[in-house]
Design an enzyme around this catalytic site. Structure first.
Site, mmCIF file in Angstrom:
data_model
loop_
_atom_site.group_PDB
_atom_site.id
_atom_site.type_symbol
_atom_site.label_atom_id
_atom_site.label_comp_id
_atom_site.label_asym_id
_atom_site.label_seq_id
_atom_site.Cartn_x
_atom_site.Cartn_y
_atom_site.Cartn_z
ATOM 1 N N GLN A 47 0.843 -1.198 0.000
ATOM 2 C CA GLN A 47 0.000 0.000 0.000
ATOM 3 C C GLN A 47 0.882 1.254 0.000
ATOM 4 O OE1 GLN A 47 -3.745 -0.852 2.694
ATOM 5 N NE2 GLN A 47 -1.986 -1.715 3.725
ATOM 6 N N HIS A 96 -1.425 1.234 -4.446
ATOM 7 C CA HIS A 96 -1.789 2.654 -4.507
ATOM 8 C C HIS A 96 -0.858 3.460 -5.410
ATOM 9 C CE1 HIS A 96 -3.894 2.015 -0.361
ATOM 10 N NE2 HIS A 96 -4.630 1.632 -1.368
ATOM 11 N N CYS A 146 -3.662 13.475 -21.264
ATOM 12 C CA CYS A 146 -3.263 12.548 -22.332
ATOM 13 C C CYS A 146 -2.828 11.174 -21.805
ATOM 14 C CB CYS A 146 -2.147 13.155 -23.183
ATOM 15 S SG CYS A 146 -0.521 13.154 -22.389
ATOM 16 N N CYS A 173 2.509 19.156 -18.931
ATOM 17 C CA CYS A 173 2.901 17.856 -19.457
ATOM 18 C C CYS A 173 3.785 18.036 -20.690
ATOM 19 C CB CYS A 173 1.631 17.081 -19.819
ATOM 20 S SG CYS A 173 1.915 15.577 -20.761
HETATM 21 ZN ZN LIG Z 1 -0.303 15.211 -21.321
#
Ligand SMILES: [Zn+2]
Length: 281
Positions: free
Chosen positions: A106, A124, A135, A184
């Site tokens: 965990q 987890h 994305c 990102c």
């Molecule tokens: Zn992305």
């Protein structure tokens, strides 16, 4: 030369159970406290003052998300610098000896793997990577840290509390505006999320099914350092008990699963696990 280990109730029975081989480990935060990563809950099971980030806040509240990443920028370093302890190394030794077959954890700190365990299933998720909510791109958290350092050369606020197991620390509210989050790299958007299951978030179904399959194949389920407060781990104890698979629990203090366990060892993991490894590995 080390002193003889203190007598621990149930240790010999536990060694006998594991000598049959093929046990499945389910580990929790108690295994990593000796590595300097605090548990959300102390020995009494009461929640600490610093409550963890929830999935709802992270996904719906841009300010909450910004606060998380600012805190994580500071707190992640402590997680990244943490080293596996004697308990993690003992689990790896028990696995090499065949006493332990598989490991479900965990914990999101990667310390089982750093301690030499193989094929660890991270129930987890793991803090060592991020996932883009737009994305789906999965990227390295260490690489993100380099980008965040470049974007935040002067951001060095003092944490007001200790770090959480998810790498989150408490920072003064006024410090947050000085933090710059990055997007990102794959899609140029985001937001980025650590690849961990937050409180209030559901564990992916295929991952849960993989865990149930491991329980079905196990000769015994060995719970290490978890109070089993959260259903995401406790359900495997219920499942094992229903199937007649012996459940052994090693934890300092009571757990929610004690009534389902055929064997309970109430002692520090740093004592019990190295002694088990000495006897079996
Ligand atoms: Zn992305």
């Amino acid at each position: 030369m080390t002193a003889a280990p203190p007598a621990v109730d149930g240790l010999t029975e536990l060694a006998g159970l594991l000598a049959g081989g093929g046990a499945l480990v389910l580990s929790g935060a108690g295994l990593s406290t000796d590595s300097g990563i605090p548990d959300y809950r102390g020995a009494t099971g009461s929640l600490r003052r610093h409550t963890p980030m929830t999935y709802q806040t992270f996904t719906r509240d841009p300010r909450g998300r910004h606060r998380y990443w600012a805190r994580s920028f500071i707190g992640w370093r402590q997680i990244a610098e943490a080293r596996p302890n004697a308990g993690h190394r003992a689990v790896a030794a028990l696995q090499r000896a065949g006493a332990v077959a598989d490991v479900i954890t965990q914990n999101v700190d990667g310390l089982h793997q750093a301690g030499g365990a193989r094929g660890v299933l991270e129930l987890h998720g793991g803090l060592d990577r991020t996932v883009c909510l737009a994305c789906g791109d999965v990227a390295s958290r260490a690489a993100l840290d380099l980008r965040l350092r470049a974007a935040n050369p002067g951001f060095r606020p003092e944490p007001t509390d200790e770090v959480n197991p998810d790498g989150d620390v408490e920072l003064p509210e006024e410090a947050l505006d000085g933090f710059v989050m990055v997007d990102c790299l794959a899609c140029g958007r985001g937001p980025l999320k650590p690849d961990v299951v937050f409180f209030g978030e559901t564990v992916p179904r295929d991952r849960v099914d993989a865990c149930f399959a491991l329980v079905d194949d196990a000769r015994a389920l060995l719970v290490l350092g978890s109070s089993l407060t959260v259903m995401s781990g406790y359900r495997f104890v219920i499942h094992a008990a229903k199937r007649g698979i012996p459940v052994a629990i090693v934890n300092s203090g009571p757990t929610r699963g004690d009534g389902k366990a055929s064997l309970k060892v109430d002692a520090p993991l740093g004592v019990v696990l190295p002694e088990l490894a000495r006897r079996l590995a």
